[in-house]
Write an enzyme that holds these catalytic residues in place. Structure first.
Site, PDB file in Angstrom:
ATOM      1  CB  CYS A   1      -0.633   0.017   1.275  1.00  0.00           C
ATOM      2  SG  CYS A   1      -2.293  -1.230   1.331  1.00  0.00           S
TER       3      CYS A   1
ATOM      4  CG  ASP B   1       2.224   5.421   3.488  1.00  0.00           C
ATOM      5  OD1 ASP B   1       3.161   5.849   3.376  1.00  0.00           O
ATOM      6  OD2 ASP B   1       1.083   6.015   3.471  1.00  0.00           O
TER       7      ASP B   1
ATOM      8  CB  CYS C   1       5.377  10.231   1.868  1.00  0.00           C
ATOM      9  SG  CYS C   1       3.837  10.327   2.980  1.00  0.00           S
TER      10      CYS C   1
ATOM     11  CB  CYS D   1       0.804  10.155   7.433  1.00  0.00           C
ATOM     12  SG  CYS D   1       1.298   9.959   5.455  1.00  0.00           S
TER      13      CYS D   1
END
Ligand code: FES
Length: 281
Positions: A35, A37, A61, A105
């Site tokens: 995915c 992450d 990221c 995130c």
């Protein structure tokens, strides 16, 4: 290029507490490389029962790194009861905000923390277990996770749900289901407000309900776009407000946002309310 705050960039460039604690008390792993992450979070308790150390490893990221780094800083020194109350919004706020499209995130950080606490308390899996109906098969997101993100962050569109959970960001087949969940929660909210609203409100009760509606339904929406508003006065059915931040000084936004504010206040407080902007604000 994303519009990151200085604090996000600082935590991205100089991440705190990177690594894995040897012999940790709790471990939480969420996300997957597929995915894009993934996060592993470990913590160690001190003799006083507070989190003495917390570390992370992440594949993701800049926002994922910054969110994970922030999470470790936030929870250090907390009891597990306090840490269990940390939300994704706390993580985003600590960083001075995250781009809307990167809010997932901060959700990933909160989830890893929860899994690690659960791992400590029950000895159960260190990986997130998908409980309940999976709504988005592309990203393995359940109905429960989507509902929680909507409730905690006052989300109102499929796009926002995708930003916060990733659900809906692939083939799009789950969009009707996400819309159904959003609608269900909006209906629940309306019923709760109707049930709690007194039949005949005093002036004070009316002002309180206006303030609550602004806090719960309007302010989060404006703050996501960098704006805010201030309640100036309530006189009869006239509500005077003033926009702040990005909303202030933009004629088009003012007209549009004033209508949105009025619609929300009419929906949740009283259909006869009229919203006006403070002059020379
Ligand atoms: S099933 Fe949700 S995007 Fe594909």
């Amino acid at each position: 290029m994303w519009n990151y705050t200085e604090k996000v960039l600082d935590h991205f460039r100089n991440p705190r507490n990177v690594g894995v604690i040897p012999d940790p008390d709790g471990v939480g792993e969420v996300g997957s490389m597929a995915c894009g992450d993934a996060l592993k979070f470990t913590f160690k308790l001190g003799k006083d029962g507070r989190i003495a150390d917390a570390k992370f490893q992440t594949f993701g990221c800049a926002s994922a790194i910054a969110s994970s780094s922030a999470l470790t800083e936030i929870v250090k020194g907390m009891t597990l009861e306090e840490a269990a109350k940390v939300t994704n919004q706390h993580i985003a706020d600590y960083l001075g905000g995250l781009p809307e499209q990167k809010m997932h995130c901060s959700v990933m950080g909160r989830e890893a923390l929860e899994v690690a606490i659960e791992n400590y308390r029950t000895g159960k899996s260190v990986k997130k277990i998908l409980e309940g109906k999976v709504i988005c098969t592309c990203f393995g997101v359940t109905e429960e996770e989507i509902e929680r993100a909507i409730r905690e962050n006052n989300l109102t569109t499929v796009e926002q749900v995708t930003n916060y959970t990733k659900a809906g960001g692939g083939c799009g087949q789950c969009h009707p289901d996400i819309e159904r969940i959003i609608k269900k929660i909006q209906e629940e909210r309306k019923k709760a407000v109707a049930a709690s609203a007194p039949r005949k409100m005093t002036g004070v009760q009316r002002i309180k309900l206006i303030e609550e509606t602004i806090e719960r339904e309007i302010r989060p929406m404006l703050q996501r776009d960098g704006g805010d508003l201030e309640l100036i006065d309530v006189s009869g059915n006239k509500v005077t407000i003033s926009f702040r931040g990005m909303c202030a000084g933009c004629q088009v936004a003012e007209v549009t946002m004033k209508d949105v504010v009025e619609a929300k206040l009419r929906e949740f407080v009283s259909p006869d309310l009229v919203v006006e902007e403070e002059e020379n604000a």
